[in-house]
Design a protein around this motif. Structure first.
Motif, short mmCIF file in Angstrom:
data_model
loop_
_atom_site.label_atom_id
_atom_site.label_comp_id
_atom_site.label_asym_id
_atom_site.label_seq_id
_atom_site.Cartn_x
_atom_site.Cartn_y
_atom_site.Cartn_z
N ALA A 38 42.45 31.10 56.99
CA ALA A 38 41.33 30.54 56.22
C ALA A 38 40.58 31.65 55.47
N VAL A 39 40.45 32.81 56.10
CA VAL A 39 39.78 33.94 55.45
C VAL A 39 40.56 34.38 54.22
N LEU A 40 41.87 34.42 54.33
CA LEU A 40 42.69 34.83 53.20
C LEU A 40 42.65 33.79 52.08
N LYS A 41 42.63 32.53 52.45
CA LYS A 41 42.54 31.47 51.45
C LYS A 41 41.21 31.56 50.70
N GLU A 42 40.15 31.83 51.44
CA GLU A 42 38.84 31.99 50.81
C GLU A 42 38.84 33.20 49.89
N SER A 43 39.54 34.25 50.29
CA SER A 43 39.64 35.45 49.46
C SER A 43 40.29 35.12 48.12
N SER A 44 41.34 34.32 48.17
CA SER A 44 42.03 33.91 46.96
C SER A 44 41.13 33.06 46.07
N HIS A 45 40.36 32.20 46.71
CA HIS A 45 39.44 31.33 45.96
C HIS A 45 38.37 32.16 45.25
N VAL A 46 37.79 33.10 45.98
CA VAL A 46 36.73 33.97 45.42
C VAL A 46 37.29 34.79 44.26
N ALA A 47 38.46 35.38 44.47
CA ALA A 47 39.07 36.22 43.44
C ALA A 47 39.43 35.40 42.20
N GLY A 48 39.90 34.19 42.43
CA GLY A 48 40.27 33.34 41.30
C GLY A 48 39.08 32.98 40.45
N ASP A 49 37.95 32.70 41.09
CA ASP A 49 36.73 32.35 40.36
C ASP A 49 36.20 33.52 39.55
N LEU A 50 36.24 34.70 40.16
CA LEU A 50 35.64 35.86 39.50
C LEU A 50 36.59 36.57 38.54
N GLY A 51 37.87 36.55 38.86
CA GLY A 51 38.83 37.26 38.02
C GLY A 51 38.79 36.80 36.57
N ALA A 52 38.61 35.51 36.37
CA ALA A 52 38.60 34.96 35.01
C ALA A 52 37.43 35.49 34.18
N ARG A 53 36.43 36.02 34.83
CA ARG A 53 35.25 36.52 34.11
C ARG A 53 35.52 37.86 33.41
N TYR A 54 36.52 38.56 33.89
CA TYR A 54 36.71 39.95 33.44
C TYR A 54 37.97 40.15 32.62
N GLY A 55 38.33 39.16 31.81
CA GLY A 55 39.44 39.32 30.89
C GLY A 55 40.78 39.48 31.56
N SER A 56 41.70 40.14 30.84
CA SER A 56 43.07 40.28 31.35
C SER A 56 43.12 41.11 32.62
N GLN A 57 42.28 42.15 32.69
CA GLN A 57 42.26 42.98 33.91
C GLN A 57 41.83 42.14 35.12
N GLY A 58 40.83 41.32 34.90
CA GLY A 58 40.35 40.46 35.97
C GLY A 58 41.38 39.45 36.41
N LEU A 59 42.09 38.89 35.43
CA LEU A 59 43.14 37.92 35.75
C LEU A 59 44.26 38.56 36.54
N GLN A 60 44.61 39.79 36.14
CA GLN A 60 45.67 40.50 36.86
C GLN A 60 45.24 40.81 38.30
N ALA A 61 43.99 41.23 38.43
CA ALA A 61 43.48 41.54 39.77
C ALA A 61 43.42 40.28 40.62
N GLY A 62 43.01 39.18 40.00
CA GLY A 62 42.96 37.92 40.72
C GLY A 62 44.33 37.46 41.16
N MET A 63 45.33 37.65 40.30
CA MET A 63 46.70 37.29 40.64
C MET A 63 47.23 38.15 41.78
N ALA A 64 46.82 39.41 41.79
CA ALA A 64 47.24 40.32 42.87
C ALA A 64 46.70 39.83 44.21
N VAL A 65 45.45 39.36 44.19
CA VAL A 65 44.85 38.84 45.42
C VAL A 65 45.60 37.58 45.85
N SER A 66 45.87 36.70 44.88
CA SER A 66 46.57 35.45 45.19
C SER A 66 47.96 35.71 45.77
N LYS A 67 48.67 36.67 45.20
CA LYS A 67 50.01 37.00 45.68
C LYS A 67 49.94 37.53 47.11
#
Length: 196
Positions: free
Chosen positions: A78-107
């Motif tokens: 559940a902690v890891l799932k929440e981590s993915s959720h948080v990263a997904g929400d915030l990653g989109a705010r920071y352009g391509s770098q943020g999206l890449q970082a968010g995808m890394a968390v999701s992976k």
């Protein structure tokens, strides 16, 4: 093994089973009625019942221990799932770098890799901080805290195995409780004959 009265022994079993595994306790047969001390003529039957009782108690405790381990692993998932959720929400705010970082968390979370999840979250936290401002600082702190939680979620990788082990242990415990029926019946029969 110390001989206890069948009544007090069975009561102990039912209490421990209820504490260890409520689902298992529901299958427990009622305790046989016995006098303060079972007659010597029923010693064999009493010993057989107490042996089965001890086995049921041990199985129930093992099931409880296994289920607690599985539950702890699920909390880490559940902690890891929440981590993915948080990263997904915030990653989109920071352009391509943020999206890449968010995808890394999701992976990393999909792989249930606690260390990789924490590392990816920290990188996203650095990115948030680099944007400056109160919001950047707030989000960076938020991601850093989530990274610390993710770092400790090491049991997540074992969740599937631990759940399977717990299911198996609970089934064994229910079987052990059902196995009390025969020696209980034999003890009750002996006690009735002895008291006749």
């Amino acid at each position: 093994m110390k001989l206890r009265t069948a009544a007090s022994a069975a009561t102990t079993t039912l209490v421990l089973l209820a504490l260890a595994s409520p689902a298992v306790a529901q299958t427990a047969p009622p305790a046989p009625t016995a006098p303060a001390a079972a007659p010597a003529a029923c010693a064999k039957e009493q010993l057989a019942y107490l042996t089965a009782e001890d086995q049921a108690m041990a199985a129930a405790i093992q099931a409880d221990t296994a289920r607690k381990a599985a539950d702890a692993a699920e909390k880490d998932v559940a902690v890891l799932k929440e981590s993915s959720h948080v990263a997904g929400d915030l990653g989109a705010r920071y352009g391509s770098q943020g999206l890449q970082a968010g995808m890394a968390v999701s992976k990393a979370t999909d792989a249930r890799d606690a260390a990789a999840t924490a590392t990816a979250l920290k990188k996203l936290a650095e990115l948030a901080k680099s944007k400056g401002g109160a919001d950047g600082t707030y989000q960076s702190d938020r991601l850093t805290r989530q990274a610390a939680l993710a770092q400790k979620a090491t049991k997540a990788t074992k969740a599937i195995t631990l759940n399977a082990t717990a299911d198996k242990a609970e089934l064994a415990a229910m079987t052990a409780v059902k196995n009390l029926a025969k020696p209980r019946t034999l003890l009750e029969s002996c006690l009735k004959k002895a008291s006749a």
